[in-house]
Enzyme design. Structure first.
Site, PDB file in Angstrom:
ATOM      1  N   LYS A  93       0.813  -1.275   0.098  1.00 47.30           N
ATOM      2  CA  LYS A  93       0.032   0.112  -0.062  1.00 47.30           C
ATOM      3  C   LYS A  93       0.909   1.305  -0.123  1.00 47.30           C
ATOM      4  O   LYS A  93       0.542   2.119  -0.530  1.00 47.30           O
ATOM      5  CB  LYS A  93      -0.734  -0.123   1.403  1.00 47.30           C
ATOM      6  CG  LYS A  93      -2.201   0.584   1.175  1.00 47.30           C
ATOM      7  CD  LYS A  93      -3.400   0.220   2.027  1.00 47.30           C
ATOM      8  CE  LYS A  93      -2.880   0.301   3.610  1.00 47.30           C
ATOM      9  NZ  LYS A  93      -3.669  -0.056   4.486  1.00 47.30           N
ATOM     10  N   ASP A 169      17.970 -14.683 -27.454  1.00 51.69           N
ATOM     11  CA  ASP A 169      16.808 -14.438 -28.129  1.00 51.69           C
ATOM     12  C   ASP A 169      16.632 -12.944 -27.961  1.00 51.69           C
ATOM     13  O   ASP A 169      16.748 -12.579 -26.862  1.00 51.69           O
ATOM     14  CB  ASP A 169      15.601 -15.176 -27.797  1.00 51.69           C
ATOM     15  CG  ASP A 169      15.514 -16.320 -28.524  1.00 51.69           C
ATOM     16  OD1 ASP A 169      16.186 -16.523 -29.596  1.00 51.69           O
ATOM     17  OD2 ASP A 169      14.621 -17.417 -27.986  1.00 51.69           O
ATOM     18  N   ASP A 170      15.648 -12.344 -28.930  1.00 47.98           N
ATOM     19  CA  ASP A 170      15.464 -10.978 -28.362  1.00 47.98           C
ATOM     20  C   ASP A 170      14.264 -11.290 -27.481  1.00 47.98           C
ATOM     21  O   ASP A 170      13.385 -12.200 -27.507  1.00 47.98           O
ATOM     22  CB  ASP A 170      14.687 -10.314 -29.917  1.00 47.98           C
ATOM     23  CG  ASP A 170      14.838  -8.781 -29.567  1.00 47.98           C
ATOM     24  OD1 ASP A 170      14.993  -8.249 -28.415  1.00 47.98           O
ATOM     25  OD2 ASP A 170      14.648  -7.895 -30.610  1.00 47.98           O
ATOM     26  N   GLU A 171      14.014 -10.219 -26.605  1.00 51.00           N
ATOM     27  CA  GLU A 171      12.864 -10.584 -25.482  1.00 51.00           C
ATOM     28  C   GLU A 171      11.608 -10.477 -26.262  1.00 51.00           C
ATOM     29  O   GLU A 171      10.484 -10.759 -25.520  1.00 51.00           O
ATOM     30  CB  GLU A 171      12.985  -9.472 -24.518  1.00 51.00           C
ATOM     31  CG  GLU A 171      12.630  -8.279 -24.646  1.00 51.00           C
ATOM     32  CD  GLU A 171      13.770  -7.427 -25.229  1.00 51.00           C
ATOM     33  OE1 GLU A 171      14.689  -7.924 -25.632  1.00 51.00           O
ATOM     34  OE2 GLU A 171      13.546  -6.020 -25.406  1.00 51.00           O
TER      35      GLU A 171
HETATM   36  C1  1AE Z   1      18.391  -3.297 -21.555  1.00 52.50           C
HETATM   37  C2  1AE Z   1      17.977  -4.239 -22.686  1.00 52.50           C
HETATM   38  C3  1AE Z   1      18.654  -4.285 -24.053  1.00 52.50           C
HETATM   39  C4  1AE Z   1      18.094  -5.191 -24.933  1.00 52.50           C
HETATM   40  O1  1AE Z   1      17.507  -6.164 -24.721  1.00 52.50           O
HETATM   41  C5  1AE Z   1      18.489  -5.131 -26.387  1.00 52.50           C
HETATM   42  O2  1AE Z   1      17.761  -5.953 -27.382  1.00 52.50           O
HETATM   43  C6  1AE Z   1      19.574  -4.136 -26.841  1.00 52.50           C
HETATM   44  O3  1AE Z   1      19.811  -4.222 -28.380  1.00 52.50           O
HETATM   45  P1  1AE Z   1      20.838  -3.420 -28.845  1.00 52.50           P
HETATM   46  O4  1AE Z   1      22.259  -3.725 -28.425  1.00 52.50           O
HETATM   47  O5  1AE Z   1      20.501  -1.869 -28.385  1.00 52.50           O
HETATM   48  O6  1AE Z   1      20.620  -3.338 -30.459  1.00 52.50           O
END
Ligand code: 1AE
Length: 404
Positions: A93, A169-171
């Protein structure tokens, strides 16, 4: 032995009586009310009562700049030994009650014992890769959505040829019909083996673990079964407890990379949220992240240097009785930044780049090689520009991004 968790807050208020405010937090977040309680009830409630540990006031004539750091001790007996209970106790809270930011938490040994921490940590990840004497290098998939398996496999192969230690992987790559996790892992691990014949290097591939919270374990095991040797996890969108469940699971025996997606909603304000060092450092490590990503102070999405150093300290603090986490300062990283990263972080760090690898004028593999060369140069105490004279990939990268 201490049986309390101590939470430190920063409160901004031009007029407040901070001592009174501290008392009201200590009572309000524990027993609710105190002076109105009958004596008999006070006795039974005393062990649950919060206690003010300290109030440090920073006076200022400037409107909006008077603040106090307030420390409150919360008895362990009030909450179960899990991160959701801890966070709701100390900042449930209260997080919505005016200009207040949670700066730090110190939990008791008892609480700590419920957490084994990172299964691999700095030393375990280094051992898996056989790399002990330099920063690690990670490359990020870019352009992943809408691509089929052969395309992703080729992108992986090019990254691996660059000589990186990890590929993530890309997130934003979620479960999808074109590249389901088990097929993606199989294809990428095949590409890793092919590249190893050229580079002689082992690598870890962190596949993005996604989907419903209640199916994460199943999904992780599916990926591991297919050969995944690391996992990426968007921790803050699921919650620390989900990471803890995964890291503590004996069958999930691969390093976990915690991605900071969503963190910007929580740490940047001086007045609200949770400090970066707690959010992305201490709590991530407690929950079991082997590697922790966060924005660096140098690149495209930036975080102040002192916040970065707070995260680094939390990752590597040897007083915490668990494996250390590897800090991964990220976003907009290119080879010219390598000396700065090593200066600020030392060698227990992961140099991590997406655009800085794939954007190399001679392609992705050359992008990875330019980073490898930048790390070699820095470890040998050689200026990048000098090393670049005999290393074409680094030369091209410095030309593109500048020699900082
Ligand atoms: C803070 C997370 C950075 C990340 O996940 C990411 O994909 C960075 O990519 P670039 O190096 O900026 O292309």
């Amino acid at each position: 032995m201490n049986h309390n968790c101590i939470a430190t807050y920063r409160l901004y208020d031009d007029r407040a009586d901070f001592h009174k405010k501290a008392e009201s937090i200590a009572i309000g977040l524990t027993v609710g009310s105190w002076t109105d309680l009958p004596e008999l009830q006070k006795e039974s409630m005393r062990k649950h009562l919060g206690r003010v540990e300290g109030v440090h006031i920073y006076e200022s004539d400037q409107p909006g700049e008077r603040y106090a750091d307030i420390a409150i001790a919360y008895p362990d007996v009030n909450f179960s030994h899990d991160i959701p209970a801890l966070l709701v106790t100390v900042f449930g809270k209260l997080s919505m009650d005016g200009r207040v930011k949670l700066i730090d938490l110190q939990w008791s040994d008892d609480f700590q014992q419920a957490f084994a921490g990172p299964k691999f940590g700095v030393d375990g990840v280094r051992k898996l890769l056989g790399v002990y004497d330099r920063p690690l290098l990670m490359s990020i998939f870019k352009s992943v959505i809408g691509h089929d398996l052969p395309t992703l496999k080729e992108q992986f192969y090019q990254q691996a040829l660059g000589g990186v230690d990890l590929i993530k992987d890309d997130e934003i790559l979620f479960e999808n019909p074109l590249t389901p996790i088990q097929d993606r892992v199989r294809a990428c691990m095949e590409a890793a083996q092919q590249a190893e014949q050229t580079t002689g290097k082992k690598l870890l591939y962190a596949a993005n673990l996604t989907g419903s919270t209640f199916k994460l374990r199943e999904q992780a095991l599916r990926a591991i079964d297919a050969g995944a040797n690391a996992l990426l996890f968007n921790t803050l969108s699921y919650g620390y407890d989900a990471l803890h469940g995964l890291s503590a699971d004996k069958d999930i025996n691969v390093p976990i990379l915690a991605h900071p997606a969503m963190a910007g909603a929580l740490y940047p304000s001086p007045h609200y949220g949770i400090s970066a060092s707690l959010l992305l450092g201490k709590l991530m490590r407690l929950a079991g992240a082997d590697l922790i990503l966060f924005p660096s102070p140098y690149g495209s999405v930036t975080m102040p240097r002192e916040d970065n150093q707070g995260i680094r300290a939390a990752c590597l603090d040897t007083h915490m009785p668990m494996n250390r986490s590897l800090p991964v300062p990220s976003a907009g990283i290119h080879p010219a930044l390598v000396p700065l990263i090593i200066k600020d972080f030392g060698t227990d760090v992961v140099v991590n780049a997406g655009g800085g690898v794939h954007g190399h004028p001679d392609g992705t593999a050359s992008g990875g090689q330019a980073f490898v060369q930048a790390i070699e140069a820095t470890m040998q105490g050689i200026q990048l520009a000098d090393y670049a004279a005999s290393h074409a990939e680094l030369q091209a990268a410095l030309h593109m991004w500048g020699n900082k």
